[in-house]
Design a protein around this motif. Structure first.
Motif, mmCIF file in Angstrom:
data_model
loop_
_atom_site.group_PDB
_atom_site.id
_atom_site.type_symbol
_atom_site.label_atom_id
_atom_site.label_comp_id
_atom_site.label_asym_id
_atom_site.label_seq_id
_atom_site.Cartn_x
_atom_site.Cartn_y
_atom_site.Cartn_z
ATOM 1 N N LEU A 29 -164.163 -29.852 16.065
ATOM 2 C CA LEU A 29 -164.861 -28.684 15.541
ATOM 3 C C LEU A 29 -165.569 -29.046 14.239
ATOM 4 N N PRO A 30 -166.906 -29.021 14.216
ATOM 5 C CA PRO A 30 -167.632 -29.345 12.992
ATOM 6 C C PRO A 30 -167.570 -28.187 12.002
ATOM 7 N N LYS A 31 -167.966 -28.442 10.788
ATOM 8 C CA LYS A 31 -168.027 -27.390 9.776
ATOM 9 C C LYS A 31 -169.134 -26.408 10.155
ATOM 10 N N ARG A 32 -168.805 -25.119 10.192
ATOM 11 C CA ARG A 32 -169.776 -24.094 10.545
ATOM 12 C C ARG A 32 -169.764 -22.965 9.503
ATOM 13 N N ASN A 33 -170.926 -22.327 9.351
ATOM 14 C CA ASN A 33 -171.051 -21.140 8.511
ATOM 15 C C ASN A 33 -171.307 -19.931 9.392
ATOM 16 N N VAL A 34 -170.589 -18.861 9.135
ATOM 17 C CA VAL A 34 -170.662 -17.657 9.960
ATOM 18 C C VAL A 34 -171.082 -16.481 9.095
ATOM 19 N N GLY A 35 -171.994 -15.660 9.626
ATOM 20 C CA GLY A 35 -172.399 -14.433 8.960
ATOM 21 C C GLY A 35 -171.818 -13.224 9.669
ATOM 22 N N LEU A 36 -171.340 -12.256 8.907
ATOM 23 C CA LEU A 36 -170.714 -11.046 9.447
ATOM 24 C C LEU A 36 -171.564 -9.836 9.071
ATOM 25 N N ILE A 37 -171.998 -9.084 10.069
ATOM 26 C CA ILE A 37 -172.756 -7.855 9.843
ATOM 27 C C ILE A 37 -171.910 -6.688 10.328
ATOM 28 N N ASP B 79 -160.358 -14.607 19.813
ATOM 29 C CA ASP B 79 -159.647 -15.888 19.769
ATOM 30 C C ASP B 79 -159.994 -16.766 20.960
ATOM 31 N N ILE B 80 -160.520 -16.180 22.018
ATOM 32 C CA ILE B 80 -160.921 -16.942 23.194
ATOM 33 C C ILE B 80 -162.316 -17.532 23.015
ATOM 34 N N VAL B 81 -163.251 -16.713 22.528
ATOM 35 C CA VAL B 81 -164.646 -17.165 22.500
ATOM 36 C C VAL B 81 -165.007 -17.968 21.255
ATOM 37 N N LEU B 82 -164.398 -17.668 20.104
ATOM 38 C CA LEU B 82 -164.808 -18.345 18.870
ATOM 39 C C LEU B 82 -164.664 -19.866 18.923
ATOM 40 N N PRO B 83 -163.528 -20.419 19.393
ATOM 41 C CA PRO B 83 -163.431 -21.887 19.398
ATOM 42 C C PRO B 83 -164.542 -22.555 20.196
ATOM 43 N N ARG B 84 -164.865 -22.008 21.345
ATOM 44 C CA ARG B 84 -165.884 -22.634 22.187
ATOM 45 C C ARG B 84 -167.279 -22.485 21.584
ATOM 46 N N LEU B 85 -167.566 -21.322 21.042
ATOM 47 C CA LEU B 85 -168.880 -21.134 20.423
ATOM 48 C C LEU B 85 -169.040 -22.021 19.200
ATOM 49 N N LEU B 86 -167.992 -22.148 18.403
ATOM 50 C CA LEU B 86 -168.060 -22.998 17.212
ATOM 51 C C LEU B 86 -168.107 -24.479 17.579
ATOM 52 N N ALA B 87 -167.605 -24.817 18.767
ATOM 53 C CA ALA B 87 -167.682 -26.197 19.248
ATOM 54 C C ALA B 87 -169.060 -26.523 19.815
ATOM 55 N N GLY B 88 -169.902 -25.494 19.968
ATOM 56 C CA GLY B 88 -171.252 -25.723 20.462
ATOM 57 C C GLY B 88 -171.475 -25.342 21.904
ATOM 58 N N ASP B 89 -170.479 -24.752 22.572
ATOM 59 C CA ASP B 89 -170.652 -24.325 23.961
ATOM 60 C C ASP B 89 -171.616 -23.138 24.030
ATOM 61 N N HIS B 90 -172.471 -23.141 25.023
ATOM 62 C CA HIS B 90 -173.331 -21.990 25.300
ATOM 63 C C HIS B 90 -172.652 -21.194 26.409
ATOM 64 N N LEU B 91 -171.882 -20.196 26.025
ATOM 65 C CA LEU B 91 -171.125 -19.423 27.008
ATOM 66 C C LEU B 91 -172.054 -18.494 27.789
ATOM 67 N N THR B 92 -171.787 -18.381 29.065
ATOM 68 C CA THR B 92 -172.589 -17.551 29.952
ATOM 69 C C THR B 92 -171.746 -16.422 30.526
ATOM 70 N N GLN B 93 -172.390 -15.580 31.305
ATOM 71 C CA GLN B 93 -171.670 -14.509 31.967
ATOM 72 C C GLN B 93 -170.589 -15.067 32.891
ATOM 73 N N ASN B 94 -170.888 -16.149 33.595
ATOM 74 C CA ASN B 94 -169.892 -16.755 34.482
ATOM 75 C C ASN B 94 -168.685 -17.265 33.699
ATOM 76 N N ASP B 95 -168.912 -17.840 32.519
ATOM 77 C CA ASP B 95 -167.790 -18.297 31.685
ATOM 78 C C ASP B 95 -166.873 -17.131 31.350
ATOM 79 N N MET B 96 -167.458 -16.000 31.007
ATOM 80 C CA MET B 96 -166.652 -14.845 30.641
ATOM 81 C C MET B 96 -165.912 -14.283 31.852
ATOM 82 N N ILE B 97 -166.566 -14.277 33.008
ATOM 83 C CA ILE B 97 -165.913 -13.767 34.220
ATOM 84 C C ILE B 97 -164.676 -14.589 34.555
#
Length: 259
Positions: A93-101, A227-245
C-alpha cells in the motif's frame, strides 16, 4: 512448494514438521489465485491455507500456511505442485492522501465532522493513507448541488481518493450527491452493495480518482463496507460493479438477532 507459490513481498519460514508459514514483508493487500489454490489442494498430501484474497495485512502478518500431510509425497506430486507457479501475490500500500467531503444541515456540522473524522482517520492511517482535508457542504436544498459538484472536482484534483458522507446516507441513485458527481464529469460505477452494514454505498470515478459515497455505518468502529473497499482502492484497484456483486457471498458482516 512454498517458495514457488509466493510472489514478491512474501516471506517463507523455515520448514518444520512438514509445514512452512508464509508472511507479508510489507503493509499491503494479499492476492490469491483462488482457482489455482483449489487445484493445488486437490493433489494428494498437499494443503495450502490462505487468508481470503484482497485482505489487507500488516507487515509480519501470516497470510498462508503450507502443510504436507504424509511423511513424504511422490516425485510426481512435487513436480506437479511446482508447475502451479505463483498463487500468492502481494500489493504494498503506497502513501495516499484522501479528501473527505461531508454534508448536512449547518447546525449539525460540528457533530457530523467529528463523527466521521474520528472513525475514518484511524482506518486510513492503518492503510498508509492520510485524511488530508475535510470540507463541509450544507445541503439545505437541491440548489446546493453545484456547490457539491465544485467541491468534488477540487478534491479529485488534489487527492488520491475522495470520500463523501453526511448527516444522512445517499438514498437514491439520483440523489444530490450522485447528480453532483455527474455534473462535475464523474461516472457512477454502482449505487448499492450486497453488503450489510453498508448497503447504501456509492462508488464513482473522476477519471482514475475513486469517489466513495460512504453510508452512515462508516462512523462505526465495527467492520462494514468501507473496510472492504478502501484497501483495494488505495492499492490502485479499479473496482467495478462485478467486483461489488462478488462481495454478496460473505457480505453479511453483522448478525442481527431476530425480534
Amino acid at each position: 512448494i512454498a517458495a514457488a507459490v509466493c510472489g514478491i513481498n512474501l516471506r517463507c519460514s523455515k520448514g518444520a514438521t512438514g509445514r512452512v508459514n508464509i508472511y507479508a514483508d510489507a503493509l499491503g493487500v494479499l492476492r490469491v489465485d483462488v482457482a489455482q489454490l483449489f487445484a493445488l489442494n486437490r493433489l494428494t498430501g498437499v494443503t495450502l491455507a490462505t487468508l481470503p484474497t484482497n485482505t489487507a495485512v500488516d507487515k509480519g502478518k501470516m497470510v498462508a500456511t503450507l502443510k504436507i500431510i504424509p511423511y513424504a509425497i511422490s516425485a510426481e506430486t512435487l513436480t506437479t505442485s511446482l508447475q502451479f507457479g505463483t498463487l500468492l501475490t502481494f500489493t504494498p500500500l503506497p502513501k495516499r492522501n484522501v479528501g473527505l467531503i461531508l454534508s448536512g444541515s449547518p447546525a449539525a456540522k460540528e457533530r457530523i465532522v467529528r463523527s466521521f473524522e474520528n472513525a475514518l482517520r484511524p482506518r486510513l492511517a492503518a492503510l498508509n493513507a492520510t485524511l488530508a482535508a475535510t470540507n463541509f457542504v450544507p445541503l439545505d436544498d437541491e440548489t446546493d448541488e453545484q456547490l457539491m459538484a465544485t467541491a468534488i472536482q477540487t478534491y479529485a484534483n488534489e487527492h488520491d481518493l475522495v470520500i463523501l458522507a453526511g448527516e444522512t446516507a445517499i438514498q437514491d441513485r439520483y440523489d444530490i450527491a450522485p447528480r453532483a458527481i455527474e455534473r462535475m464529469g464523474g461516472a457512477i460505477e454502482i449505487f448499492g452493495a450486497p453488503v450489510d452494514p453498508g448497503n447504501l454505498l456509492l462508488l464513482a470515478y473522476a477519471g482514475q480518482i475513486p469517489i466513495v459515497g460512504a453510508p452512515g455505518c462508516a462512523r462505526s468502529p465495527k467492520d462494514n463496507i468501507v473496510d472492504i473497499v478502501l484497501p483495494r482502492l488505495l492499492a490502485g484497484d479499479h473496482l467495478t460493479q462485478n467486483d461489488m456483486i462478488e462481495y454478496a457471498h460473505g457480505g453479511l458482516l453483522e448478525d442481527v438477532p431476530e425480534r
